[in-house]
Design a protein around this motif. Structure first.
Motif, PDB file in Angstrom:
ATOM      1  N   LYS A 248       2.561 -10.973  30.287  1.00  8.25           N
ATOM      2  CA  LYS A 248       3.591 -10.412  31.174  1.00  8.25           C
ATOM      3  C   LYS A 248       4.953 -10.417  30.493  1.00  8.25           C
ATOM      4  O   LYS A 248       5.738  -9.496  30.652  1.00  8.25           O
ATOM      5  N   GLU A 249       5.220 -11.435  29.712  1.00  4.15           N
ATOM      6  CA  GLU A 249       6.485 -11.491  28.987  1.00  4.15           C
ATOM      7  C   GLU A 249       6.521 -10.398  27.925  1.00  4.15           C
ATOM      8  O   GLU A 249       7.540  -9.752  27.720  1.00  4.15           O
ATOM      9  N   LEU A 250       5.393 -10.169  27.253  1.00  8.97           N
ATOM     10  CA  LEU A 250       5.313  -9.118  26.245  1.00  8.97           C
ATOM     11  C   LEU A 250       5.483  -7.745  26.884  1.00  8.97           C
ATOM     12  O   LEU A 250       6.246  -6.915  26.393  1.00  8.97           O
ATOM     13  N   LEU A 251       4.803  -7.498  27.995  1.00 10.50           N
ATOM     14  CA  LEU A 251       4.936  -6.214  28.696  1.00 10.50           C
ATOM     15  C   LEU A 251       6.368  -5.971  29.150  1.00 10.50           C
ATOM     16  O   LEU A 251       6.848  -4.844  29.140  1.00 10.50           O
ATOM     17  N   GLY A 252       7.069  -7.030  29.514  1.00 10.84           N
ATOM     18  CA  GLY A 252       8.457  -6.906  29.946  1.00 10.84           C
ATOM     19  C   GLY A 252       9.389  -6.420  28.859  1.00 10.84           C
ATOM     20  O   GLY A 252      10.469  -5.908  29.137  1.00 10.84           O
ATOM     21  N   GLN A 253       8.984  -6.556  27.604  1.00  9.14           N
ATOM     22  CA  GLN A 253       9.810  -6.124  26.488  1.00  9.14           C
ATOM     23  C   GLN A 253       9.424  -4.738  25.962  1.00  9.14           C
ATOM     24  O   GLN A 253      10.060  -4.213  25.074  1.00  9.14           O
ATOM     25  N   MET A 254       8.373  -4.155  26.550  1.00 11.88           N
ATOM     26  CA  MET A 254       7.912  -2.837  26.095  1.00 11.88           C
ATOM     27  C   MET A 254       8.564  -1.738  26.922  1.00 11.88           C
ATOM     28  O   MET A 254       8.965  -1.951  28.071  1.00 11.88           O
ATOM     29  N   ASP A 255       8.648  -0.548  26.351  1.00 10.32           N
ATOM     30  CA  ASP A 255       9.172   0.614  27.046  1.00 10.32           C
ATOM     31  C   ASP A 255       8.135   1.078  28.062  1.00 10.32           C
ATOM     32  O   ASP A 255       6.993   1.374  27.701  1.00 10.32           O
ATOM     33  N   VAL A 256       8.504   1.125  29.331  1.00  9.88           N
ATOM     34  CA  VAL A 256       7.577   1.477  30.407  1.00  9.88           C
ATOM     35  C   VAL A 256       6.980   2.865  30.178  1.00  9.88           C
ATOM     36  O   VAL A 256       5.794   3.089  30.450  1.00  9.88           O
ATOM     37  N   LYS A 257       7.770   3.777  29.642  1.00 14.91           N
ATOM     38  CA  LYS A 257       7.277   5.135  29.383  1.00 14.91           C
ATOM     39  C   LYS A 257       6.092   5.094  28.417  1.00 14.91           C
ATOM     40  O   LYS A 257       5.083   5.766  28.621  1.00 14.91           O
ATOM     41  N   ASP A 258       6.205   4.294  27.363  1.00 14.72           N
ATOM     42  CA  ASP A 258       5.121   4.172  26.385  1.00 14.72           C
ATOM     43  C   ASP A 258       3.872   3.564  27.022  1.00 14.72           C
ATOM     44  O   ASP A 258       2.753   3.977  26.746  1.00 14.72           O
TER      45      ASP A 258
END
Length: 63
Positions: free
Chosen positions: A36-46
């Protein structure tokens, strides 16, 4: 964020902030991380584009 990886090859260089470094790694396998922490740093569009490529349909209201 703390992340543990295994990789085939890597290179490092100094970052903009003192004491920090940039690591470029190839053939990376994530070992121990908070997803969840990793997903929080990713671009939601990607993330949404990738899910769409995998066959998932996400409606904007549900997202």
């Amino acid at each position: 964020m703390k992340i543990k990886i295994e990789c085939g090859e890597m290179s490092t260089r100094a970052a903009y902030r003192p004491g920090m470094m940039v690591i470029e790694a190839d053939e990376v396998q994530l070992m121990d991380f908070n997803s969840k922490e990793l997903l929080g740093q990713m671009d939601v569009k990607d993330v949404m584009e990738w899910l769409n490529e995998q066959g998932f349909t996400i409606h904007e209201a549900a997202a």
